[in-house]
Motif scaffolding. Structure first.
Motif, PDB file in Angstrom:
ATOM      1  N   GLN B  14     -38.092 -37.433 -65.380  1.00 60.78           N
ATOM      2  CA  GLN B  14     -38.550 -36.117 -64.963  1.00 60.78           C
ATOM      3  C   GLN B  14     -39.841 -36.221 -64.167  1.00 60.78           C
ATOM      4  OE1 GLN B  14     -36.956 -33.211 -65.662  1.00 60.78           O
ATOM      5  NE2 GLN B  14     -35.306 -34.249 -66.769  1.00 60.78           N
ATOM      6  N   MET B  15     -40.047 -35.234 -63.324  1.00 67.11           N
ATOM      7  CA  MET B  15     -41.322 -35.124 -62.592  1.00 67.11           C
ATOM      8  C   MET B  15     -42.483 -35.127 -63.557  1.00 67.11           C
ATOM      9  SD  MET B  15     -40.860 -32.360 -59.467  1.00 67.11           S
ATOM     10  CE  MET B  15     -42.059 -31.390 -60.271  1.00 67.11           C
ATOM     11  N   GLY B  16     -43.548 -35.797 -63.167  1.00 71.27           N
ATOM     12  CA  GLY B  16     -44.749 -35.814 -63.983  1.00 71.27           C
ATOM     13  C   GLY B  16     -44.826 -36.963 -64.956  1.00 71.27           C
ATOM     14  N   ASN B  17     -43.689 -37.614 -65.221  1.00 69.77           N
ATOM     15  CA  ASN B  17     -43.697 -38.751 -66.146  1.00 69.77           C
ATOM     16  C   ASN B  17     -44.328 -39.982 -65.510  1.00 69.77           C
ATOM     17  OD1 ASN B  17     -42.482 -37.259 -68.124  1.00 69.77           O
ATOM     18  ND2 ASN B  17     -40.449 -38.161 -67.876  1.00 69.77           N
ATOM     19  N   ASN B  62     -52.376 -43.670 -54.793  1.00 70.24           N
ATOM     20  CA  ASN B  62     -52.932 -44.436 -55.909  1.00 70.24           C
ATOM     21  C   ASN B  62     -52.251 -44.129 -57.235  1.00 70.24           C
ATOM     22  OD1 ASN B  62     -53.992 -41.946 -56.482  1.00 70.24           O
ATOM     23  ND2 ASN B  62     -56.083 -42.483 -55.917  1.00 70.24           N
ATOM     24  N   ARG B  63     -51.217 -43.295 -57.207  1.00 74.02           N
ATOM     25  CA  ARG B  63     -50.374 -43.133 -58.404  1.00 74.02           C
ATOM     26  C   ARG B  63     -49.557 -44.413 -58.649  1.00 74.02           C
ATOM     27  NH1 ARG B  63     -46.376 -40.407 -57.895  1.00 74.02           N
ATOM     28  NH2 ARG B  63     -46.267 -40.091 -55.632  1.00 74.02           N
ATOM     29  N   PHE B  64     -49.423 -45.218 -57.604  1.00 76.18           N
ATOM     30  CA  PHE B  64     -48.707 -46.484 -57.716  1.00 76.18           C
ATOM     31  C   PHE B  64     -49.710 -47.599 -57.982  1.00 76.18           C
ATOM     32  CE2 PHE B  64     -44.409 -45.481 -56.168  1.00 76.18           C
ATOM     33  CZ  PHE B  64     -44.621 -44.211 -55.673  1.00 76.18           C
ATOM     34  N   SER B  65     -49.512 -48.326 -59.056  1.00 76.64           N
ATOM     35  CA  SER B  65     -50.431 -49.418 -59.359  1.00 76.64           C
ATOM     36  C   SER B  65     -49.640 -50.672 -59.706  1.00 76.64           C
ATOM     37  CB  SER B  65     -51.386 -49.047 -60.490  1.00 76.64           C
ATOM     38  OG  SER B  65     -50.666 -48.606 -61.616  1.00 76.64           O
ATOM     39  N   PRO B  66     -49.740 -51.683 -58.851  1.00 73.89           N
ATOM     40  CA  PRO B  66     -49.090 -52.952 -59.158  1.00 73.89           C
ATOM     41  C   PRO B  66     -49.956 -53.764 -60.112  1.00 73.89           C
ATOM     42  CG  PRO B  66     -50.169 -53.084 -57.040  1.00 73.89           C
ATOM     43  CD  PRO B  66     -50.431 -51.704 -57.562  1.00 73.89           C
ATOM     44  N   LYS B  67     -49.269 -54.586 -60.907  1.00 75.28           N
ATOM     45  CA  LYS B  67     -50.008 -55.469 -61.806  1.00 75.28           C
ATOM     46  C   LYS B  67     -49.298 -56.810 -61.853  1.00 75.28           C
ATOM     47  CE  LYS B  67     -52.303 -52.173 -64.885  1.00 75.28           C
ATOM     48  NZ  LYS B  67     -52.106 -51.037 -63.969  1.00 75.28           N
ATOM     49  N   ASN B  79     -47.569 -43.407 -61.876  1.00 76.35           N
ATOM     50  CA  ASN B  79     -48.037 -42.256 -62.654  1.00 76.35           C
ATOM     51  C   ASN B  79     -47.589 -40.952 -62.011  1.00 76.35           C
ATOM     52  OD1 ASN B  79     -49.482 -43.757 -64.580  1.00 76.35           O
ATOM     53  ND2 ASN B  79     -51.245 -43.907 -63.218  1.00 76.35           N
ATOM     54  N   SER B  80     -47.460 -39.943 -62.838  1.00 73.40           N
ATOM     55  CA  SER B  80     -47.202 -38.573 -62.348  1.00 73.40           C
ATOM     56  C   SER B  80     -46.106 -38.554 -61.285  1.00 73.40           C
ATOM     57  CB  SER B  80     -48.490 -37.966 -61.787  1.00 73.40           C
ATOM     58  OG  SER B  80     -49.512 -37.985 -62.739  1.00 73.40           O
ATOM     59  N   LEU B  81     -44.946 -38.984 -61.659  1.00 71.98           N
ATOM     60  CA  LEU B  81     -43.844 -39.123 -60.708  1.00 71.98           C
ATOM     61  C   LEU B  81     -43.537 -37.813 -60.001  1.00 71.98           C
ATOM     62  CD1 LEU B  81     -41.747 -41.580 -62.778  1.00 71.98           C
ATOM     63  CD2 LEU B  81     -42.182 -41.849 -60.323  1.00 71.98           C
ATOM     64  N   GLU B  82     -43.236 -37.940 -58.698  1.00 71.23           N
ATOM     65  CA  GLU B  82     -42.887 -36.802 -57.860  1.00 71.23           C
ATOM     66  C   GLU B  82     -41.470 -36.985 -57.330  1.00 71.23           C
ATOM     67  OE1 GLU B  82     -45.818 -36.680 -54.789  1.00 71.23           O
ATOM     68  OE2 GLU B  82     -47.488 -36.287 -56.176  1.00 71.23           O
ATOM     69  N   PHE B 103     -37.036 -63.836 -50.975  1.00 72.77           N
ATOM     70  CA  PHE B 103     -35.899 -63.652 -51.864  1.00 72.77           C
ATOM     71  C   PHE B 103     -36.061 -62.303 -52.563  1.00 72.77           C
ATOM     72  CE2 PHE B 103     -33.792 -67.794 -51.836  1.00 72.77           C
ATOM     73  CZ  PHE B 103     -34.737 -68.559 -51.176  1.00 72.77           C
ATOM     74  N   PHE B 104     -35.026 -61.495 -52.465  1.00 70.89           N
ATOM     75  CA  PHE B 104     -35.103 -60.136 -52.983  1.00 70.89           C
ATOM     76  C   PHE B 104     -34.407 -60.004 -54.328  1.00 70.89           C
ATOM     77  CE2 PHE B 104     -36.883 -57.402 -49.662  1.00 70.89           C
ATOM     78  CZ  PHE B 104     -36.979 -58.308 -48.626  1.00 70.89           C
ATOM     79  N   GLY B 105     -34.964 -59.140 -55.146  1.00 73.61           N
ATOM     80  CA  GLY B 105     -34.299 -58.760 -56.373  1.00 73.61           C
ATOM     81  C   GLY B 105     -33.186 -57.763 -56.082  1.00 73.61           C
ATOM     82  N   PRO B 106     -32.434 -57.374 -57.115  1.00 70.42           N
ATOM     83  CA  PRO B 106     -31.292 -56.477 -56.922  1.00 70.42           C
ATOM     84  C   PRO B 106     -31.681 -55.021 -56.719  1.00 70.42           C
ATOM     85  CG  PRO B 106     -31.528 -57.027 -59.226  1.00 70.42           C
ATOM     86  CD  PRO B 106     -32.546 -57.848 -58.500  1.00 70.42           C
ATOM     87  N   GLY B 107     -32.950 -54.695 -56.928  1.00 69.42           N
ATOM     88  CA  GLY B 107     -33.399 -53.331 -56.717  1.00 69.42           C
ATOM     89  C   GLY B 107     -33.394 -52.502 -57.987  1.00 69.42           C
ATOM     90  N   THR B 108     -34.260 -51.506 -58.003  1.00 74.14           N
ATOM     91  CA  THR B 108     -34.304 -50.505 -59.079  1.00 74.14           C
ATOM     92  C   THR B 108     -34.167 -49.137 -58.435  1.00 74.14           C
ATOM     93  OG1 THR B 108     -35.724 -51.830 -60.527  1.00 74.14           O
ATOM     94  CG2 THR B 108     -35.713 -49.440 -60.873  1.00 74.14           C
ATOM     95  N   ARG B 109     -33.101 -48.441 -58.799  1.00 76.83           N
ATOM     96  CA  ARG B 109     -32.886 -47.104 -58.237  1.00 76.83           C
ATOM     97  C   ARG B 109     -33.595 -46.095 -59.124  1.00 76.83           C
ATOM     98  NH1 ARG B 109     -29.692 -44.820 -54.507  1.00 76.83           N
ATOM     99  NH2 ARG B 109     -28.569 -46.776 -54.186  1.00 76.83           N
ATOM    100  N   LEU B 110     -34.655 -45.497 -58.590  1.00 79.96           N
ATOM    101  CA  LEU B 110     -35.440 -44.504 -59.318  1.00 79.96           C
ATOM    102  C   LEU B 110     -35.041 -43.105 -58.864  1.00 79.96           C
ATOM    103  CD1 LEU B 110     -37.845 -43.563 -61.101  1.00 79.96           C
ATOM    104  CD2 LEU B 110     -39.301 -43.911 -59.093  1.00 79.96           C
ATOM    105  N   THR B 111     -34.674 -42.280 -59.808  1.00 84.65           N
ATOM    106  CA  THR B 111     -34.323 -40.887 -59.517  1.00 84.65           C
ATOM    107  C   THR B 111     -35.265 -39.994 -60.310  1.00 84.65           C
ATOM    108  OG1 THR B 111     -32.007 -41.474 -59.212  1.00 84.65           O
ATOM    109  CG2 THR B 111     -32.522 -39.141 -59.545  1.00 84.65           C
ATOM    110  N   VAL B 112     -36.000 -39.160 -59.583  1.00 80.73           N
ATOM    111  CA  VAL B 112     -36.935 -38.238 -60.223  1.00 80.73           C
ATOM    112  C   VAL B 112     -36.342 -36.828 -60.147  1.00 80.73           C
ATOM    113  CG1 VAL B 112     -39.284 -37.353 -60.271  1.00 80.73           C
ATOM    114  CG2 VAL B 112     -38.854 -39.711 -59.524  1.00 80.73           C
ATOM    115  N   LEU B 113     -36.161 -36.217 -61.302  1.00 82.28           N
ATOM    116  CA  LEU B 113     -35.528 -34.893 -61.354  1.00 82.28           C
ATOM    117  C   LEU B 113     -36.566 -33.781 -61.479  1.00 82.28           C
ATOM    118  CD1 LEU B 113     -32.658 -35.830 -63.820  1.00 82.28           C
ATOM    119  CD2 LEU B 113     -32.566 -35.749 -61.322  1.00 82.28           C
TER     120      LEU B 113
END
Lengths: 114, 113
Positions: B14-17, B62-67, B79-82, B103-113
């Motif tokens: 969900q949005m905001g998560n 800056n809601r995106f933070s790699p680590k 943070n705070s998904l849109e 070399f690429f990974g298989p991907g992560t499909r993110l769906t924000v509702l």
């Protein structure tokens, strides 16, 4: 800034016909050039790359590409396509001075019909 | 053995998560990347790490933070998904420089509702 233009968003072709997917890049410095393929719901796989040397580069699955510096092009070709070549194809450039990041073109959807 | 792996493969939220995507490579590479592929299949670099050090940050909110806990792992926390964050996120790795295959990974499909 570097950019990559893939001139065709969709290329329909019949099986066993030849195909060319076009790619042009803009850069004022030496670049490395790549073609990647993405099958449905999968990650990207390298088809071939040009770093230096011979301008004709051969890759996997029978694909080849020709680097043309004067025309800033790196077109991908295959003399005879198969149904299994149906996929999205991406041209990309990489600049050593920019941390090796890839700048991608918009992609070309190759659709091979029987 | 999978060279570059990502978890999860699908993420619906969900949005905001706040959510995280994990990436691991077993190739011994020292440079890792995150790319975003939008609904039109356009791929764009987000971040790059070399030996746990951030070397590329492409004007990503800056809601995106790699680590990067070590050079084999590069995680992406959001943070705070849109709604506009919905996309496929790809992790990639390479030996460094611009002349090596990524070399690429298989991907992560993110769906924000």
């Amino acid at each position: 800034a570097q950019s990559v233009t893939q001139l065709d968003s969709q290329v329909p072709v019949f099986e066993e016909a030849p195909v060319e997917l076009r790619c042009n890049y803009s850069s004022s410095v030496s670049v490395y050039l790549f073609w990647y393929v993405q099958y449905p719901n999968q990650g990207l796989q390298l088809l071939l790359k040009y770093l230096s040397g011979s301008t004709l580069v051969k890759g996997i699955n029978g694909f080849e590409a020709e680097f043309n510096k004067s025309q800033t092009s790196f077109h991908l070709r295959k003399p005879s396509v198969h149904i299994s070549d149906t996929a999205e194809y991406f041209c990309a450039v990489s600049d050593f001075n920019q941390g090796g990041k890839l700048i991608f073109g918009q992609g070309t959807e190759l659709s091979v019909k029987p | 053995d999978t060279a570059v792996s990502q978890t999860p493969k699908y993420l619906v939220t969900q949005m905001g998560n706040d959510k995280s995507i994990k990436c691991e490579q077993n190739l011994g590479h020292d440079t890792m990347y995150w790319y975003k592929q939008d609904s039109k299949k356009f791929l764009k670099i987000m971040f790059s790490y070399n030996n746990k050090e951030l070397i590329i940050n492409e004007t990503v909110p800056n809601r995106f933070s790699p680590k990067s806990p070590d050079k084999a792992h590069l995680n992406l926390h959001i943070n705070s998904l849109e709604l506009g964050d919905s996309a496929v996120y790809f992790c990639a790795s390479t030996m460094g420089g611009g002349n090596h295959e990524q070399f690429f990974g298989p991907g992560t499909r993110l769906t924000v509702l």
